[in-house]
Scaffold this active site. Structure first.
Site, PDB file in Angstrom:
ATOM      1  N   GLU A 259       0.745  -0.882   0.118  1.00 39.76           N
ATOM      2  CA  GLU A 259      -0.026   0.077   0.145  1.00 39.76           C
ATOM      3  C   GLU A 259       0.785   1.324   0.075  1.00 39.76           C
ATOM      4  O   GLU A 259       1.945   1.242   0.581  1.00 39.76           O
ATOM      5  CB  GLU A 259      -0.910   0.129   1.253  1.00 39.76           C
ATOM      6  CG  GLU A 259      -0.211   0.167   2.398  1.00 39.76           C
ATOM      7  CD  GLU A 259      -1.153  -0.365   3.483  1.00 39.76           C
ATOM      8  OE1 GLU A 259      -1.530  -1.786   3.644  1.00 39.76           O
ATOM      9  OE2 GLU A 259      -1.908   0.512   4.185  1.00 39.76           O
TER      10      GLU A 259
ATOM     11  N   CYS B 142       3.762   8.421   0.768  1.00 38.79           N
ATOM     12  CA  CYS B 142       4.025   7.463   1.661  1.00 38.79           C
ATOM     13  C   CYS B 142       4.370   5.964   1.075  1.00 38.79           C
ATOM     14  O   CYS B 142       3.230   5.422   0.550  1.00 38.79           O
ATOM     15  CB  CYS B 142       3.419   7.318   3.024  1.00 38.79           C
ATOM     16  SG  CYS B 142       4.201   6.107   4.104  1.00 38.79           S
TER      17      CYS B 142
ATOM     18  N   CYS C 268       8.081  -7.021   6.867  1.00 35.79           N
ATOM     19  CA  CYS C 268       9.358  -6.512   7.499  1.00 35.79           C
ATOM     20  C   CYS C 268       9.678  -7.507   8.554  1.00 35.79           C
ATOM     21  O   CYS C 268       9.034  -8.327   9.096  1.00 35.79           O
ATOM     22  CB  CYS C 268       8.783  -5.152   8.138  1.00 35.79           C
ATOM     23  SG  CYS C 268      10.507  -4.294   8.906  1.00 35.79           S
TER      24      CYS C 268
ATOM     25  N   CYS D 156       9.208  -4.749  15.256  1.00 37.29           N
ATOM     26  CA  CYS D 156       8.978  -3.780  16.086  1.00 37.29           C
ATOM     27  C   CYS D 156       7.532  -4.070  16.631  1.00 37.29           C
ATOM     28  O   CYS D 156       6.550  -4.332  16.085  1.00 37.29           O
ATOM     29  CB  CYS D 156       9.031  -2.314  15.687  1.00 37.29           C
ATOM     30  SG  CYS D 156      10.615  -1.785  14.705  1.00 37.29           S
TER      31      CYS D 156
ATOM     32  N   CYS E 117       3.972  -2.427  15.554  1.00 36.30           N
ATOM     33  CA  CYS E 117       3.957  -2.026  14.197  1.00 36.30           C
ATOM     34  C   CYS E 117       3.235  -3.167  13.593  1.00 36.30           C
ATOM     35  O   CYS E 117       3.539  -4.214  13.509  1.00 36.30           O
ATOM     36  CB  CYS E 117       5.456  -1.741  13.368  1.00 36.30           C
ATOM     37  SG  CYS E 117       5.215  -1.499  11.660  1.00 36.30           S
TER      38      CYS E 117
ATOM     39  N   CYS F  85       0.227   2.407   8.209  1.00 34.41           N
ATOM     40  CA  CYS F  85       0.560   1.742   7.190  1.00 34.41           C
ATOM     41  C   CYS F  85       1.058   0.283   7.269  1.00 34.41           C
ATOM     42  O   CYS F  85       1.371  -0.091   8.201  1.00 34.41           O
ATOM     43  CB  CYS F  85       1.833   2.476   6.273  1.00 34.41           C
ATOM     44  SG  CYS F  85       1.642   2.398   4.583  1.00 34.41           S
TER      45      CYS F  85
END
Ligand code: SAH
Ligand code: SF4
Length: 360
Positions: A90, A111, A118, A122, A125, A339
């Site tokens: 996205e 963005c 990922c 974290c 997130c 996001c």
């Protein structure tokens, strides 16, 4: 089939030469893609029909297929794109002056995502929730900007690499995309309008410091000490704050643009005012701006943003210490930073990934 949006003039000329075509055709093709924003190879009307057929058979034009848009008009819009392998990413288009009072917004920031998922995990997130799947290639990264401009009919003025993924873990493709985005034959956006955000990959920060273009750097700090940062960012175990700040000193010695330190405020985790005092010292020494972001709730995670008073008190400590600090409290920006959530929902619904089970 490769996407034409991943090709630079040299690569395209090489392909065309192998097809017995003159070099100037490369410029024509790139012009159709990046300037005229052609919808198809067939639409490239100054190319010989035989060449158009050949290109259409050998390449996809775009690397991304638009799936849905959330939001509309002059507000923040979130685009979901499907990739050739069925995965999703996205991008979020944010007007600088949301037209709250009827006027048009005059600047737009996009963005951009750099990976599917990922690996850095974290704790707060959404992007890291289902782990890491793969890197995006240059066509998939630069293509997000092209698609956002095509879909909105507007020019993107600023780019932030703050979408899904850790851009510095995909440095080679990232820099290939930056080259397409900043080139006169591509989107011709000034490097100073590009900001790369990283969770703190020290070797890559040092490597990027040598890059000739004046790209901006933002650091996801989110904790002013190893103790606090280490609790929410596993990457801090590999490169602690001392090593990170050394790398940032090095960055400053090579670059003119001021650094940005991003600091999400999470209630009871990193919003203690003592953290603000330590953060102020680091920011002052690094001549960095601080961007305070009240935490955006993520489905499935238990973290919360602090009260507005606590956020303001945190900011005021920075300001009183002479640090340039911004804090945006409006709820309307909730869509900005969260996001990764749209693709998480889409991929979970399609059974591509398992519903992440993660609690604080
Ligand atoms: N991996 C890079 C870039 C992507 S994250 C990095 O970590 O910097 C972009 C920014 O959004 C980071 O500062 C990240 O910490 C922040 N962020 C992630 N989840 C968030 C949330 N739920 N609310 C507010 N900011 C968030
Ligand atoms: Fe990855 Fe950045 Fe999210 Fe951390 S904050 S999990 S590095 S995308």
């Amino acid at each position: 089939m490769p996407a034409l949006t991943g090709y630079d003039p040299a690569a395209l000329e090489a392909y065309l030469a192998s097809e017995g075509q003159p070099a100037f055709r490369a410029g024509q093709v790139l012009d159709w893609i990046w300037k005229k924003k052609a919808a198809s190879v067939e639409a490239m009307s100054n190319l010989p029909a035989a060449l158009r057929e050949k290109l259409a058979a050998a390449f996809r034009l775009h690397a991304l297929e638009h799936t849905t848009t959330q939001g509309s008009g002059d507000t923040t819009r979130k685009f979901l794109f499907k990739l050739h392998d069925g995965r999703y990413v996205e991008s979020v288009l944010i007007p600088a002056n949301p037209a709250l009072y009827g006027e048009r917004s005059d600047r737009r920031t996009l963005c951009v995502s750099s990976q599917v998922g990922c690996a850095y995990g974290c704790k707060f997130c959404a992007s890291g929730l289902a782990g890491f799947s793969r890197n995006l290639d240059a066509a998939e990264i630069a293509g997000q900007v092209l698609m956002a401009e095509r879909l909105s009919g507007e020019r993107v003025d600023n780019l932030v690499f703050m979408g899904m993924g850790e851009p510095l873990a995909n440095l080679e493709n990232l820099l290939a995309a930056v080259s397409i985005i900043t080139s006169p034959w591509g989107l011709h956006l000034g490097a100073r309008h590009l900001t790369i955000s990283t969770s703190g990959l020290v070797p890559q920060i040092r490597q990027l410091a040598e890059h000739p273009q004046q790209i901006r750097l933002a650091i996801s700090l989110h904790g002013a000490t190893d103790e606090v940062r280490g609790q929410i960012m596993p990457v801090n175990k590999k490169w602690g704050t001392a090593e990170l700040f050394d790398a940032l000193d090095y960055w400053n010695s090579r670059k003119k643009q001021h650094l940005t330190l991003e600091y999400i405020l999470i209630e009871g985790v990193n919003d203690h005012l003592e953290q603000a005092r330590i953060l102020a010292n680091h920011a002052r020494r690094l001549k960095a701006k601080v961007n305070l972001i009240p935490y955006n709730t993520v489905e499935g995670l238990d973290w919360k943003r602090p009260s507005e008073n606590q956020c303001r008190a945190f900011r005021d400590i920075l300001k009183n210490a002479g640090v340039s600090a911004t804090l945006r409290l409006e709820k309307g920006h909730d869509i900005d930073a969260a996001c990764g959530q749209l693709r998480l929902k889409q991929e979970t619904e399609e059974g591509i990934i398992e519903a992440p089970m993660k609690v604080r």
